[in-house]
Write a protein that holds these residues in place. Structure first.
Motif, PDB file in Angstrom:
ATOM      1  N   VAL A 229      -7.776  20.001   4.388  1.00  0.00           N
ATOM      2  CA  VAL A 229      -8.006  19.716   5.811  1.00  0.00           C
ATOM      3  C   VAL A 229      -8.967  18.540   5.962  1.00  0.00           C
ATOM      4  O   VAL A 229      -8.842  17.734   6.896  1.00  0.00           O
ATOM      5  CB  VAL A 229      -8.531  20.967   6.535  1.00  0.00           C
ATOM      6  CG1 VAL A 229      -9.050  20.621   7.920  1.00  0.00           C
ATOM      7  CG2 VAL A 229      -7.425  22.023   6.631  1.00  0.00           C
ATOM      8  N   TYR A 230      -9.916  18.405   5.047  1.00  0.00           N
ATOM      9  CA  TYR A 230     -10.826  17.248   5.087  1.00  0.00           C
ATOM     10  C   TYR A 230     -10.016  15.954   4.967  1.00  0.00           C
ATOM     11  O   TYR A 230     -10.278  14.974   5.677  1.00  0.00           O
ATOM     12  CB  TYR A 230     -11.843  17.348   3.952  1.00  0.00           C
ATOM     13  CG  TYR A 230     -12.883  16.255   3.966  1.00  0.00           C
ATOM     14  CD1 TYR A 230     -14.122  16.454   4.554  1.00  0.00           C
ATOM     15  CD2 TYR A 230     -12.622  15.005   3.388  1.00  0.00           C
ATOM     16  CE1 TYR A 230     -15.085  15.441   4.579  1.00  0.00           C
ATOM     17  CE2 TYR A 230     -13.566  13.990   3.405  1.00  0.00           C
ATOM     18  CZ  TYR A 230     -14.797  14.213   4.001  1.00  0.00           C
ATOM     19  OH  TYR A 230     -15.738  13.204   4.019  1.00  0.00           O
ATOM     20  N   GLU A 231      -9.040  15.959   4.055  1.00  0.00           N
ATOM     21  CA  GLU A 231      -8.209  14.774   3.861  1.00  0.00           C
ATOM     22  C   GLU A 231      -7.199  14.608   4.988  1.00  0.00           C
ATOM     23  O   GLU A 231      -6.832  13.480   5.338  1.00  0.00           O
ATOM     24  CB  GLU A 231      -7.481  14.868   2.509  1.00  0.00           C
ATOM     25  CG  GLU A 231      -8.387  14.978   1.292  1.00  0.00           C
ATOM     26  CD  GLU A 231      -9.219  13.723   1.066  1.00  0.00           C
ATOM     27  OE1 GLU A 231      -8.760  12.629   1.459  1.00  0.00           O
ATOM     28  OE2 GLU A 231     -10.322  13.833   0.496  1.00  0.00           O
ATOM     29  N   ARG A 232      -6.750  15.723   5.543  1.00  0.00           N
ATOM     30  CA  ARG A 232      -5.743  15.691   6.603  1.00  0.00           C
ATOM     31  C   ARG A 232      -6.142  16.659   7.719  1.00  0.00           C
ATOM     32  O   ARG A 232      -5.671  17.800   7.771  1.00  0.00           O
ATOM     33  CB  ARG A 232      -4.375  16.101   6.036  1.00  0.00           C
ATOM     34  CG  ARG A 232      -3.709  15.068   5.136  1.00  0.00           C
ATOM     35  CD  ARG A 232      -2.995  14.020   5.973  1.00  0.00           C
ATOM     36  NE  ARG A 232      -2.052  14.628   6.890  1.00  0.00           N
ATOM     37  CZ  ARG A 232      -0.816  15.028   6.544  1.00  0.00           C
ATOM     38  NH1 ARG A 232      -0.381  14.867   5.306  1.00  0.00           N
ATOM     39  NH2 ARG A 232      -0.018  15.580   7.437  1.00  0.00           N
ATOM     40  N   PRO A 233      -7.028  16.248   8.639  1.00  0.00           N
ATOM     41  CA  PRO A 233      -7.517  17.147   9.686  1.00  0.00           C
ATOM     42  C   PRO A 233      -6.410  17.722  10.571  1.00  0.00           C
ATOM     43  O   PRO A 233      -6.590  18.790  11.159  1.00  0.00           O
ATOM     44  CB  PRO A 233      -8.461  16.250  10.502  1.00  0.00           C
ATOM     45  CG  PRO A 233      -8.881  15.171   9.559  1.00  0.00           C
ATOM     46  CD  PRO A 233      -7.686  14.928   8.690  1.00  0.00           C
TER      47      PRO A 233
END
Length: 309
Positions: free
Chosen positions: A242-246
């Motif tokens: 999720v950090y890489e793809r919110p």
């Protein structure tokens, strides 16, 4: 020699997988992490067709970006064929045709399914007749997810994920998978996990070599209870993905609002797996998410591993 080996080609189908549960230990000196995971094979398949040839070659269809799948020794299926040839002292080659349906770099083990299918196809085509135990050993040398794609069903993976123990799973579990055109690199996600844990002061000096899957997760699978399983869905890599793809967090929220019991990032992502209580609800969730411009697929599990068609 097997009957399959007398034919001009062998067609094998292998399933993609989702991680119902994924616990990740700390990073060890060799760069690997201890894992405790529950794999479930689902009804989204890779097809591999093997044909006799003097050398080794590979073609791929079913992907929009042809450059996203390598056609040389970087491809797990090609490596699987060559590994089997070396292990059995087979002196010929094979022409492999891969028809992809599992998303590339989607955290669903599509490349591992290709490798498992290639092992089974070449073993039949060449008549090498390896035992299931020997096939498992070769699969484990190719990657942590390959042995599971070979066996399918539902299984607990420990160590690096390649030490498998079948898990009893009654009934059928319905999932809506939301795929993504933009993949996520597994090494990048693991590296991000280590960074996030370091910032939180959670990096252990001596990480454990093995982890355990929570008993309630196994009980839910054994009873075929989707509601209970939804409460146990977990992925240690989710925060990093999720950090890489919110946007992935928003997809899970939309899925739950549409009727799914719960959702999580599958493996290292970016595919989202939404668990639904029944096939009808899954179809409703799929329709709602498609109307929102997403690319959802309704699948079910568990299904069998790599099989000759």
């Amino acid at each position: 020699m097997s009957v399959a080996a007398t034919a001009g080609s062998v067609h094998v189908r292998a399933p993609g997988k989702i991680n119902v549960y994924l616990g990740v230990g700390g990073r060890h000196d060799d760069g690997y992490h201890a894992l405790a995971t529950v794999f479930q094979a689902v009804s989204l398949y890779e097809d591999v067709i093997a044909r006799h040839a003097d050398d080794f070659s590979l073609t791929v269809s079913g992907v929009e970006d042809v450059d996203s799948v390598p056609l040389d020794d970087r491809n797990l299926a090609m490596r699987a064929a060559k590994l089997l040839a070396t292990a059995t002292e087979y002196t010929g080659g094979v022409a492999l045709e891969i028809r992809k349906s599992v998303p590339v770099a989607g955290g669903m083990g599509g490349g591992s399914a290709d490798a498992a299918a290639a092992l089974v196809a070449c073993d039949a085509l060449w008549g090498t007749g390896l035992s299931p135990a020997r096939m498992h050993d070769l699969a484990a040398r190719l990657g942590a997810d390959v042995p599971f794609a070979l066996h399918g069903g539902t299984a607990v993976g420990t160590g690096r994920g390649d030490q498998l123990n079948p898990a009893l799973a009654r009934g059928r579990f319905d999932w809506v998978l939301v795929t993504s055109e933009e993949g996520l690199s597994t090494p990048v996600v693991y590296e991000r996990l280590d960074i996030l844990r370091g910032e939180e002061g959670a990096l252990a000096d001596d990480p454990p070599l093995s982890l355990d899957v929570p008993i309630p997760v196994l009980q839910a699978l054994r009873s075929g209870d989707a509601l209970q399983l939804a409460e146990g869905l977990f992925n240690d890599l989710q925060a990093a993905a999720v950090y890489e793809r919110p946007d992935l967090e928003d997809v899970i929220r939309r899925g739950v609002e549409a009727g799914a019991l719960q959702g999580l990032v599958s493996g290292s992502g970016p595919t989202i797996a939404l668990l639904c209580p029944d096939p009808e609800t899954a179809q409703d969730v799929q329709t709602t998410l498609r109307g929102a411009g997403l690319d959802p697929l309704h699948v079910h599990g568990p299904v069998a591993g790599a099989r000759i068609l």
